[in-house]
Design a protein around this motif. Structure first.
Motif, PDB file in Angstrom:
ATOM      1  N   TYR A  48       0.846  -1.189   0.000  1.00 27.49           N
ATOM      2  CA  TYR A  48       0.000   0.000   0.000  1.00 27.49           C
ATOM      3  C   TYR A  48       0.881   1.239   0.000  1.00 27.49           C
ATOM      4  O   TYR A  48       2.094   1.169   0.242  1.00 27.49           O
ATOM      5  N   MET A  74       0.902   5.681   0.754  1.00 25.85           N
ATOM      6  CA  MET A  74       0.261   6.834   1.374  1.00 25.85           C
ATOM      7  C   MET A  74       0.900   8.103   0.837  1.00 25.85           C
ATOM      8  O   MET A  74       2.112   8.155   0.602  1.00 25.85           O
ATOM      9  N   TYR A  84       1.292  12.187   1.832  1.00 27.74           N
ATOM     10  CA  TYR A  84       1.200  13.152   2.916  1.00 27.74           C
ATOM     11  C   TYR A  84       1.541  14.545   2.395  1.00 27.74           C
ATOM     12  O   TYR A  84       2.357  14.708   1.491  1.00 27.74           O
ATOM     13  N   TYR A 144       6.182  -5.202   9.498  1.00 24.43           N
ATOM     14  CA  TYR A 144       5.269  -4.684  10.524  1.00 24.43           C
ATOM     15  C   TYR A 144       4.561  -3.393  10.116  1.00 24.43           C
ATOM     16  O   TYR A 144       4.067  -2.674  10.969  1.00 24.43           O
ATOM     17  N   TYR A 146       4.819   4.748  16.217  1.00 21.30           N
ATOM     18  CA  TYR A 146       6.073   4.833  15.466  1.00 21.30           C
ATOM     19  C   TYR A 146       6.819   6.104  15.871  1.00 21.30           C
ATOM     20  O   TYR A 146       6.201   7.156  16.064  1.00 21.30           O
ATOM     21  N   TYR A 204       9.734   8.402  14.051  1.00 20.67           N
ATOM     22  CA  TYR A 204      10.502   8.650  12.839  1.00 20.67           C
ATOM     23  C   TYR A 204      11.436   9.836  13.081  1.00 20.67           C
ATOM     24  O   TYR A 204      11.135  10.733  13.880  1.00 20.67           O
ATOM     25  N   PRO A 224      10.814  11.219   6.235  1.00 25.24           N
ATOM     26  CA  PRO A 224      10.978  10.586   7.550  1.00 25.24           C
ATOM     27  C   PRO A 224      11.554   9.179   7.416  1.00 25.24           C
ATOM     28  O   PRO A 224      11.241   8.464   6.461  1.00 25.24           O
ATOM     29  N   LEU A 263      12.093   5.586   9.783  1.00 22.10           N
ATOM     30  CA  LEU A 263      11.655   4.933  11.010  1.00 22.10           C
ATOM     31  C   LEU A 263      12.825   4.666  11.947  1.00 22.10           C
ATOM     32  O   LEU A 263      13.866   4.145  11.538  1.00 22.10           O
ATOM     33  N   GLN A 298       9.357   1.063  16.234  1.00 23.56           N
ATOM     34  CA  GLN A 298       7.921   0.819  16.144  1.00 23.56           C
ATOM     35  C   GLN A 298       7.472  -0.045  17.306  1.00 23.56           C
ATOM     36  O   GLN A 298       8.109  -1.057  17.620  1.00 23.56           O
ATOM     37  N   VAL A 343       8.588  -3.856  18.044  1.00 29.15           N
ATOM     38  CA  VAL A 343       8.562  -4.835  16.959  1.00 29.15           C
ATOM     39  C   VAL A 343       9.608  -4.542  15.897  1.00 29.15           C
ATOM     40  O   VAL A 343       9.924  -5.421  15.083  1.00 29.15           O
ATOM     41  N   ASP A 344      10.128  -3.319  15.871  1.00 25.57           N
ATOM     42  CA  ASP A 344      11.178  -2.974  14.912  1.00 25.57           C
ATOM     43  C   ASP A 344      12.006  -1.836  15.476  1.00 25.57           C
ATOM     44  O   ASP A 344      11.483  -0.741  15.667  1.00 25.57           O
ATOM     45  N   SER A 378      -0.977  -2.191  12.879  1.00 28.10           N
ATOM     46  CA  SER A 378       0.041  -2.193  11.836  1.00 28.10           C
ATOM     47  C   SER A 378      -0.649  -2.351  10.481  1.00 28.10           C
ATOM     48  O   SER A 378      -1.666  -3.021  10.376  1.00 28.10           O
ATOM     49  N   TYR A 379      -0.107  -1.732   9.468  1.00 31.22           N
ATOM     50  CA  TYR A 379      -0.583  -1.795   8.082  1.00 31.22           C
ATOM     51  C   TYR A 379      -1.785  -0.880   7.834  1.00 31.22           C
ATOM     52  O   TYR A 379      -2.293  -0.835   6.731  1.00 31.22           O
ATOM     53  N   ASN A 380      -2.245  -0.161   8.843  1.00 30.00           N
ATOM     54  CA  ASN A 380      -3.316   0.826   8.625  1.00 30.00           C
ATOM     55  C   ASN A 380      -2.727   2.212   8.436  1.00 30.00           C
ATOM     56  O   ASN A 380      -1.528   2.422   8.569  1.00 30.00           O
ATOM     57  N   GLU A 381      -3.603   3.179   8.167  1.00 36.24           N
ATOM     58  CA  GLU A 381      -3.151   4.548   7.977  1.00 36.24           C
ATOM     59  C   GLU A 381      -2.386   5.032   9.206  1.00 36.24           C
ATOM     60  O   GLU A 381      -2.771   4.727  10.346  1.00 36.24           O
ATOM     61  N   GLN A 382      -1.326   5.800   8.954  1.00 37.07           N
ATOM     62  CA  GLN A 382      -0.529   6.351  10.034  1.00 37.07           C
ATOM     63  C   GLN A 382      -0.813   7.852  10.127  1.00 37.07           C
ATOM     64  O   GLN A 382      -0.798   8.555   9.113  1.00 37.07           O
ATOM     65  N   PHE A 383      -1.025   8.308  11.364  1.00 40.44           N
ATOM     66  CA  PHE A 383      -1.302   9.714  11.617  1.00 40.44           C
ATOM     67  C   PHE A 383      -0.155  10.291  12.432  1.00 40.44           C
ATOM     68  O   PHE A 383       0.207   9.731  13.478  1.00 40.44           O
ATOM     69  N   PHE A 384       0.376  11.399  11.950  1.00 37.61           N
ATOM     70  CA  PHE A 384       1.553  11.996  12.559  1.00 37.61           C
ATOM     71  C   PHE A 384       1.196  13.116  13.519  1.00 37.61           C
ATOM     72  O   PHE A 384       0.194  13.829  13.338  1.00 37.61           O
ATOM     73  N   GLY A 385       2.041  13.289  14.507  1.00 34.46           N
ATOM     74  CA  GLY A 385       1.968  14.440  15.389  1.00 34.46           C
ATOM     75  C   GLY A 385       2.715  15.618  14.782  1.00 34.46           C
ATOM     76  O   GLY A 385       3.264  15.518  13.682  1.00 34.46           O
TER      77      GLY A 385
END
Lengths: 111, 113
Positions: free
Chosen positions: A32, A34, A36, A96, B33, B35, B43, B45, B48, B55-56, B98-105
């Motif tokens: 997938y 993304m 930004y 992951y 995460y 970064y 960014p 990583l 995580q 996990v990483d 994991s594997y879903n959309e990531q939202f950043f601060g």
């Protein structure tokens, strides 16, 4: 070779133009992608999340994925000065779920 | 709208000093995460977490960096001692899984003098 390559620009367009932002990737395991938007000195803001080849549209934004050629694009219609920012593409789905980003494309939309 | 919180927003320190950054993910997000973003680059990583477990951390410089997420909610990233090359934006992101959309601060901008 970086896993995700992006033309850093800068890209400058007039207000109202259609903008095309592009990335290529080398990791076939990416499942997938993304896109930004990042304003100066701010955190990235999620625009689009796509996981299959083809097009996905959200308002003025269209994301396009071509897994056969490992090419992804983001189109912005009717661009506005407020779209001026750095655009980051990222591929994920390997370890992951971490995202691997390109270096970003700087876009300026001038009135 | 739920957001990822980070503090401080800016940090200036001298080399060899210790610094710490804090992140509070979106409520209910299991994956967190950290970064690092160097100016003009995307960014990368560092570490995580899935709940409270790492996990990483393959790209985390473990001789000077450490990260924890003790109760599986908020997280702290520490650098000791800081080096000039650590000057960067440190971004925290979260996702429901994991594997879903990531939202950043908003990030913490670190300057090491």
């Amino acid at each position: 070779q970086k896993e995700v390559e992006q033309d850093p620009g800068p890209l400058s367009v007039p207000e109202g133009a259609i903008v095309s932002l592009n990335c290529t990737y080398s990791n076939s395991a990416f499942q997938y992608f993304m896109w930004y938007r990042q304003y100066s000195r701010k955190g990235p803001e999620l625009l689009m999340y796509t996981y299959s080849s083809g097009n996905k549209e959200d308002g003025r934004f269209t994301a396009q994925v071509d897994k056969s050629s490992k090419y992804i694009s983001l189109f912005i219609r009717d661009s506005q000065p407020s779209d001026s920012a750095t655009y980051l593409c990222g591929g994920g789905g390997t370890s992951y779920g971490k995202l691997t980003f390109g270096q970003g494309t700087i876009l300026t939309v001038h009135p | 709208e739920a957001e990822v919180a980070q503090s401080p927003r800016y940090k200036i320190t001298e080399k060899s000093q210790a610094v710490a950054f804090w992140c509070d993910p979106i409520s209910g997000h299991a994956t967190l995460y950290w970064y690092r973003q160097i100016l003009g680059q995307g960014p990368e990583l560092l570490v995580q977490f899935q709940d409270e477990s790492v996990v990483d951390d393959s790209q985390l410089p473990k001789d000077r960096f450490s990260a924890e997420r003790l109760k599986g909610v908020d997280s702290t990233l520490k650098i000791q001692p800081a080096e000039l090359g650590d000057s960067a934006m440190y971004l925290c992101a979260s996702s429901s899984h994991s594997y879903n959309e990531q939202f950043f601060g908003p990030g913490t901008r670190l300057t090491v003098l």
